[in-house]
Motif scaffolding. Structure first.
Motif, PDB file in Angstrom:
ATOM      1  N   ILE A  27       0.819  -1.211   0.000  1.00  0.00           N
ATOM      2  CA  ILE A  27       0.000   0.000   0.000  1.00  0.00           C
ATOM      3  C   ILE A  27       0.857   1.267   0.000  1.00  0.00           C
ATOM      4  CG2 ILE A  27      -1.713   1.342   1.291  1.00  0.00           C
ATOM      5  CD1 ILE A  27      -2.992  -1.251   2.171  1.00  0.00           C
ATOM      6  N   ASP A  28       1.508   1.563   1.112  1.00  0.00           N
ATOM      7  CA  ASP A  28       2.216   2.835   1.254  1.00  0.00           C
ATOM      8  C   ASP A  28       3.480   2.869   0.395  1.00  0.00           C
ATOM      9  OD1 ASP A  28       0.669   4.277   3.498  1.00  0.00           O
ATOM     10  OD2 ASP A  28       0.969   2.262   4.289  1.00  0.00           O
ATOM     11  N   ASP A  33       0.207   7.648  -1.783  1.00  0.00           N
ATOM     12  CA  ASP A  33       1.284   8.568  -1.405  1.00  0.00           C
ATOM     13  C   ASP A  33       1.179   8.904   0.080  1.00  0.00           C
ATOM     14  OD1 ASP A  33      -0.833  10.385  -1.169  1.00  0.00           O
ATOM     15  OD2 ASP A  33      -0.371  11.403  -3.052  1.00  0.00           O
ATOM     16  N   VAL A  34       1.965   9.864   0.534  1.00  0.00           N
ATOM     17  CA  VAL A  34       1.984  10.204   1.955  1.00  0.00           C
ATOM     18  C   VAL A  34       0.669  10.824   2.406  1.00  0.00           C
ATOM     19  CG1 VAL A  34       4.486  10.449   2.089  1.00  0.00           C
ATOM     20  CG2 VAL A  34       3.093  12.423   1.428  1.00  0.00           C
ATOM     21  N   GLN A  35      -0.132  11.287   1.458  1.00  0.00           N
ATOM     22  CA  GLN A  35      -1.457  11.816   1.782  1.00  0.00           C
ATOM     23  C   GLN A  35      -2.534  10.744   1.706  1.00  0.00           C
ATOM     24  OE1 GLN A  35      -1.674  14.910   2.898  1.00  0.00           O
ATOM     25  NE2 GLN A  35       0.531  15.187   2.546  1.00  0.00           N
ATOM     26  N   PRO A 165       0.254  12.877  15.704  1.00  0.00           N
ATOM     27  CA  PRO A 165      -1.067  12.822  15.054  1.00  0.00           C
ATOM     28  C   PRO A 165      -1.016  12.214  13.668  1.00  0.00           C
ATOM     29  CG  PRO A 165      -0.709  14.965  16.075  1.00  0.00           C
ATOM     30  CD  PRO A 165       0.599  14.239  16.154  1.00  0.00           C
ATOM     31  N   GLY A 166      -1.990  11.335  13.396  1.00  0.00           N
ATOM     32  CA  GLY A 166      -2.147  10.749  12.078  1.00  0.00           C
ATOM     33  C   GLY A 166      -1.305   9.514  11.806  1.00  0.00           C
ATOM     34  N   GLU A 167      -0.436   9.114  12.731  1.00  0.00           N
ATOM     35  CA  GLU A 167       0.444   7.973  12.452  1.00  0.00           C
ATOM     36  C   GLU A 167      -0.219   6.621  12.721  1.00  0.00           C
ATOM     37  OE1 GLU A 167       4.926   9.792  12.831  1.00  0.00           O
ATOM     38  OE2 GLU A 167       4.278   8.288  14.275  1.00  0.00           O
TER      39      GLU A 167
END
Length: 308
Positions: A27-28, A33-35, A165-167
């Motif tokens: 996936i990543d 992408d990073v977004q 945040p978000g990780e």
């Protein structure tokens, strides 16, 4: 093995002579992408491969909670997912039907273990756990301020302190470290936001990590998994269920945690932006993420995939 850039003419797999029955996709850095965005070209290519009859399997270091939305995005029919670097292999039942085992009865889920729970739309194919306590205590003696997260399957993570945040995705519960490692787990994440990735890697290599599988990310991030478990072992279980030979598997990835998968598959393809270890393990190299590398590779095997 020296990887080669994919071209329109490949003597090992000439167009028309071979087509993958199973497409395994990281996936990543491969699909998103990073977004967390999929380009229209890659989105169309993945959907087209599935519509053409290939089994599309997302194979990722992500946990189930972060993997499921992408599988649903692609509208995959009863998709298999290899999550947590192979420690968790599931099949989704998007219609919400009770997950069933081989005998047709609901698949047993160990509700007593907080690390082994899943929703009614999830069939657990294989879940491998390990005792993380010894290696964690050793690493924490050298990295006392490190953040620790333990996967809670289908829910989220239990952590010793908040992550940036978000990780992490899913529900997060802050608990004492001793509670995090009291029971066997599927996956442990160590994160040290205050130091550079190179220093983090130096510490890990100096102290040594034994008795578990581990993967180091592009930041100061370390994934711990059961020893002997990888994306390749999870994919092997899926392929056996589906009656697909490994020779008929196409795998695409970019990270160090993709190495075993790329070596195992009949055709292992590294992204143009891949880590050196993935490039060395691959049979071929496609275009990088920002040039729609997945679509470039799938276009070779599935007619009418739009040209990026």
């Amino acid at each position: 093995m020296t990887a080669r850039v994919t071209s329109d003419r490949d003597p090992d797999h000439p167009p028309g002579a071979w087509r993958p029955r199973l497409v395994a996709l990281d996936i990543d850095g491969t699909l998103v992408d990073v977004q967390n965005q999929v380009t229209p070209a890659v989105d169309a290519a993945v959907r087209h491969a599935a519509e053409a009859g290939a089994y599309v399997v997302l194979s990722t270091g992500r946990g189930l909670t972060a993997t499921r939305p992408l599988a649903l995005h692609f509208d995959l029919s009863l998709p298999y997912l290899v999550c947590s670097n192979g420690a968790v292999t599931v099949r989704l039942h998007p219609d919400g039907a009770p997950a069933a085992g081989p005998d047709g009865r609901p698949h047993p889920i160990e509700r007593g273990n907080p690390g082994l729970a899943a929703g009614p739309d999830v069939e657990l194919v294989d879940v491998v756990t390990f005792d993380a306590a010894p290696v964690l205590r050793m690493l924490l003696s050298h990295l006392p301020g490190v953040l620790v997260a333990v996967e809670e399957l289908g829910v989220g993570y239990r952590v010793n302190a908040p992550f940036p945040p978000g990780e992490l995705t899913g529900e997060l519960s802050v608990e004492p470290l001793e509670r995090l490692i009291a029971d066997p787990v599927t996956r442990v994440i160590l994160r040290e936001p205050s130091i550079e990735a190179e220093h983090f890697l130096e510490v890990i290599e100096r102290v040594g990590v034994h008795g578990v599988a581990y993967y180091i990310g592009f930041t100061a991030w370390l994934d711990l998994a059961p020893e002997g478990v990888s994306k390749a072992t999870g994919l092997a279980k899926v392929a056996e269920r589906l009656g697909v030979r490994r020779e008929d598997v196409l795998a695409i990835g970019d990270g160090t945690n993709d190495v075993e998968m790329l070596r195992w598959a009949g055709r292992g393809v590294a992204m143009g932006n891949a880590a050196a270890e993935a490039l060395a393990a691959a049979d071929h190299v496609t275009a990088p993420l920002d040039e729609d590398g997945v679509a470039v590779e799938l276009r070779r095997w599935f007619a009418d995939v739009p040209t990026p």
